[in-house]
Design a protein around this motif. Structure first.
Motif, PDB file in Angstrom:
ATOM      1  N   PHE A 226      14.839  54.889  -9.753  1.00  0.00           N
ATOM      2  CA  PHE A 226      14.965  54.751 -11.207  1.00  0.00           C
ATOM      3  C   PHE A 226      15.348  53.322 -11.556  1.00  0.00           C
ATOM      4  N   SER A 227      15.206  53.029 -12.830  1.00  0.00           N
ATOM      5  CA  SER A 227      15.572  51.718 -13.351  1.00  0.00           C
ATOM      6  C   SER A 227      16.837  51.875 -14.192  1.00  0.00           C
ATOM      7  N   ALA A 228      17.941  51.315 -13.689  1.00  0.00           N
ATOM      8  CA  ALA A 228      19.221  51.477 -14.381  1.00  0.00           C
ATOM      9  C   ALA A 228      19.586  50.200 -15.123  1.00  0.00           C
ATOM     10  N   LEU A 229      20.214  50.384 -16.270  1.00  0.00           N
ATOM     11  CA  LEU A 229      20.722  49.241 -17.027  1.00  0.00           C
ATOM     12  C   LEU A 229      22.163  48.977 -16.574  1.00  0.00           C
ATOM     13  N   CYS A 230      22.370  47.834 -15.943  1.00  0.00           N
ATOM     14  CA  CYS A 230      23.721  47.481 -15.473  1.00  0.00           C
ATOM     15  C   CYS A 230      24.560  47.122 -16.686  1.00  0.00           C
ATOM     16  N   ALA A 231      25.017  48.131 -17.369  1.00  0.00           N
ATOM     17  CA  ALA A 231      25.666  47.921 -18.661  1.00  0.00           C
ATOM     18  C   ALA A 231      27.132  47.549 -18.537  1.00  0.00           C
ATOM     19  N   GLU A 232      27.708  47.749 -17.362  1.00  0.00           N
ATOM     20  CA  GLU A 232      29.128  47.424 -17.194  1.00  0.00           C
ATOM     21  C   GLU A 232      29.392  47.073 -15.743  1.00  0.00           C
TER      22      GLU A 232
ATOM     23  N   LEU B 277      23.122  40.685 -12.369  1.00  0.00           N
ATOM     24  CA  LEU B 277      22.319  41.838 -12.799  1.00  0.00           C
ATOM     25  C   LEU B 277      22.931  42.515 -14.025  1.00  0.00           C
ATOM     26  N   VAL B 278      24.168  42.158 -14.335  1.00  0.00           N
ATOM     27  CA  VAL B 278      24.842  42.797 -15.468  1.00  0.00           C
ATOM     28  C   VAL B 278      24.095  42.474 -16.759  1.00  0.00           C
ATOM     29  N   GLY B 279      23.762  43.527 -17.481  1.00  0.00           N
ATOM     30  CA  GLY B 279      23.003  43.369 -18.718  1.00  0.00           C
ATOM     31  C   GLY B 279      21.504  43.441 -18.515  1.00  0.00           C
ATOM     32  N   THR B 280      21.087  43.692 -17.296  1.00  0.00           N
ATOM     33  CA  THR B 280      19.649  43.762 -17.019  1.00  0.00           C
ATOM     34  C   THR B 280      19.297  45.120 -16.407  1.00  0.00           C
ATOM     35  N   LEU B 281      18.003  45.404 -16.412  1.00  0.00           N
ATOM     36  CA  LEU B 281      17.518  46.601 -15.728  1.00  0.00           C
ATOM     37  C   LEU B 281      17.322  46.279 -14.262  1.00  0.00           C
TER      38      LEU B 281
END
Lengths: 55, 139
Positions: free
Chosen positions: B105-111, B80-84
């Motif tokens: 909510f829709s979170a961006l797994c940015a890290e 999921l890293v790098g995705t919403l």
């Protein structure tokens, strides 16, 4: 495509139940990640008989 | 209105309930401050709210076993890293209601930190993800 729930922690359905691609999409869930994480697994698809096989 | 000590917060990420691994959760929202000061503002700055900026911070006890945070968020083959990803959090695991609202909510797994900790310490993950769009509150 449908999937069988294999995780006790899946919120939308209970373990052993079936969920479809459309249901996952409607819930905003990432099917590939759920499969890779072994929370759901692809259900065996029923092979449709060809015309020749039915003769 | 009863005060609440968090002991049973519910955290669901991509449909998987990870509450048992969560030690801390913080949902934050803020608005940009847009200045509107002009002549005749009586010597004080005036402002209006701009774009909202939402984020969520999770702290996990890491677990590499089935149904744990690692395979749920960073599985081999489809991370999921790098995705919403869709997240739902609640103050308690009870049904949604006026005293137990849900936030979706829709979170961006940015890290993601697969492994973090010092010798003798529990392996943990602390991560902050920006939220894409609004937070939907239901009661």
């Amino acid at each position: 495509m449908s999937y069988t729930v294999t995780s006790d922690n899946f919120e939308a359905k209970k373990k052993g139940e079936t969920i479809t691609d459309k249901e996952l999409l409607d819930l905003g869930l990432n099917a590939d990640a759920l499969v890779a994480g072994e929370h759901i697994k692809k259900s065996a698809q029923t092979k449709l008989a060809t015309v020749e096989e039915t003769k | 209105m009863a005060r609440l000590v968090l002991t049973d917060a519910s955290v669901v990420i991509n449909g998987i309930n990870l509450s048992e691994f969560i030690t801390s959760v913080a949902l934050s929202t803020s608005d940009d401050v847009v200045e509107t000061t002009g002549m005749g503002s009586a010597g004080a700055r005036t402002r209006i709210g701009g774009l909202a900026d939402n984020s969520v911070t999770f702290e996990f006890n890491q677990d590499f076993a089935t149904s744990g945070p690692e395979v749920t968020i960073n599985a081999v083959g489809s991370s999921l890293v790098g995705t919403l990803t869709t997240c739902v959090i609640k103050p308690t695991s009870a049904a949604v209601g006026a005293s137990n609202p849900s936030y979706t909510f829709s979170a961006l797994c940015a890290e993601w930190q697969p492994l973090s900790g010092a010798v003798g310490e529990l392996a943990t993950v602390s991560t902050t993800w920006p939220i894409s769009g609004n937070i939907t509150k239901a009661v």
